[in-house]
Scaffold this motif. Sequence first.
Motif, mmCIF file in Angstrom:
data_model
loop_
_atom_site.group_PDB
_atom_site.id
_atom_site.type_symbol
_atom_site.label_atom_id
_atom_site.label_comp_id
_atom_site.label_asym_id
_atom_site.label_seq_id
_atom_site.Cartn_x
_atom_site.Cartn_y
_atom_site.Cartn_z
ATOM 1 N N SER A 175 0.831 -1.147 0.060
ATOM 2 C CA SER A 175 -0.005 0.228 -0.119
ATOM 3 C C SER A 175 0.865 1.174 -0.150
ATOM 4 N N ARG A 176 0.158 2.514 -0.535
ATOM 5 C CA ARG A 176 0.838 3.735 -0.398
ATOM 6 C C ARG A 176 -0.195 4.625 -0.178
ATOM 7 N N SER A 177 0.158 5.626 0.793
ATOM 8 C CA SER A 177 -0.844 6.837 0.954
ATOM 9 C C SER A 177 0.045 7.966 0.685
ATOM 10 N N LEU A 178 -0.788 8.740 -0.259
ATOM 11 C CA LEU A 178 -0.405 9.874 -0.959
ATOM 12 C C LEU A 178 -1.175 11.202 -0.381
ATOM 13 N N ARG A 179 -0.681 12.029 -0.009
ATOM 14 C CA ARG A 179 -1.346 13.424 0.631
ATOM 15 C C ARG A 179 -1.588 14.272 -0.868
ATOM 16 N N VAL A 180 -2.185 13.827 -1.732
ATOM 17 C CA VAL A 180 -2.680 14.423 -2.990
ATOM 18 C C VAL A 180 -3.816 13.811 -3.422
#
Length: 335
Positions: A175-180
């Motif tokens: 998983s990856r979490s991007l604040r975009v």
Amino acid sequence: MLFSQDIGIDLGTANTLICVKNKGVVLREPSVVAVAVGAGQKKVVAVGEEAKRMIGRTPGSITAVRPIKDGVIADFQMTADMLRIFIKKAMSGSPFARARVMLSIPSGITEVERKAVHDAAVSAGARYVSLIEEPMAAAIGAGLDVTAPKGCMVVDIGGGTTEVAVISLGDIVSSRSLRVAGDTFDDAIVQFIRKKYNVLIGERTAEEIKISIGSAAPYDGEGAMDIRGRNLIDGLPKNIEVSSEDIREALDDPLNQIVETVRNTLEKTPPELAADIMDSGVVLTGGSALLRGLDKRLAAKTGMPAKLAEAPMDCVVTGTAICLEKDTLNLRRLK
């Protein structure tokens, strides 16, 4: 002790949704709080849709703010107050203290941020609380079989974060979490119009532009939109016309960041699961996934099929409700 209700909450940067067992989604409100400041104290005067209408239009004594920033709590007390009011609306007189509550959280947040969400629910009156990661809830809400020995990929694009996850056998493999996400899209439109036309617009206008003519890829029926802002040269109001092509150019950078995050997640995925995803495709959820042509752009850039989930805005909150109904997660009593 008997539970009075099962409640699923999608506590999002842009919107908060609440789902009650056997009733479906009962509340859908912007995550906005308007507070009056005086004598060193803050008093909540409006929340939700009423507070959102005040953004950019409040006097000096009232401030309309979003207590959740980039998927995490920026103002604890304001978030707890907002939750308390929303839950009171959703419960319609039922005793909240005896309700089981599940809240969704971004997959990339820290333990401190996770505890803040948990404590906000407790402060709002909950005694039985559990947390679920947003991509898992989104996948369940989108109807994916997350328990099968087969890889499935979900890209949840909300207001503050983009959550990308590969799921198999009931757990997140990569998983990856991007604040975009959606708010970044709005800010990109504001900056583009300021740079190209020397006109300043507000975030509400930017959101209207995004919804009306925004896109991630060319589409049939492209057009233009007349907008009004403040001329940065003389400070006076000015009308300009922006096109679909303008907005697509404005959104190019944040969209490329999302595509790159999907690629990075795939790189960390075992080959067998990646092959499954090539067959089943990527499922898009979240309100910002409704941007025109986003599925086409993602498919073109990654070489994998991509499709928009049914009712993408509701996937996360629906997933929390399904988990509660099936009792798939253990809830613990909180003191």
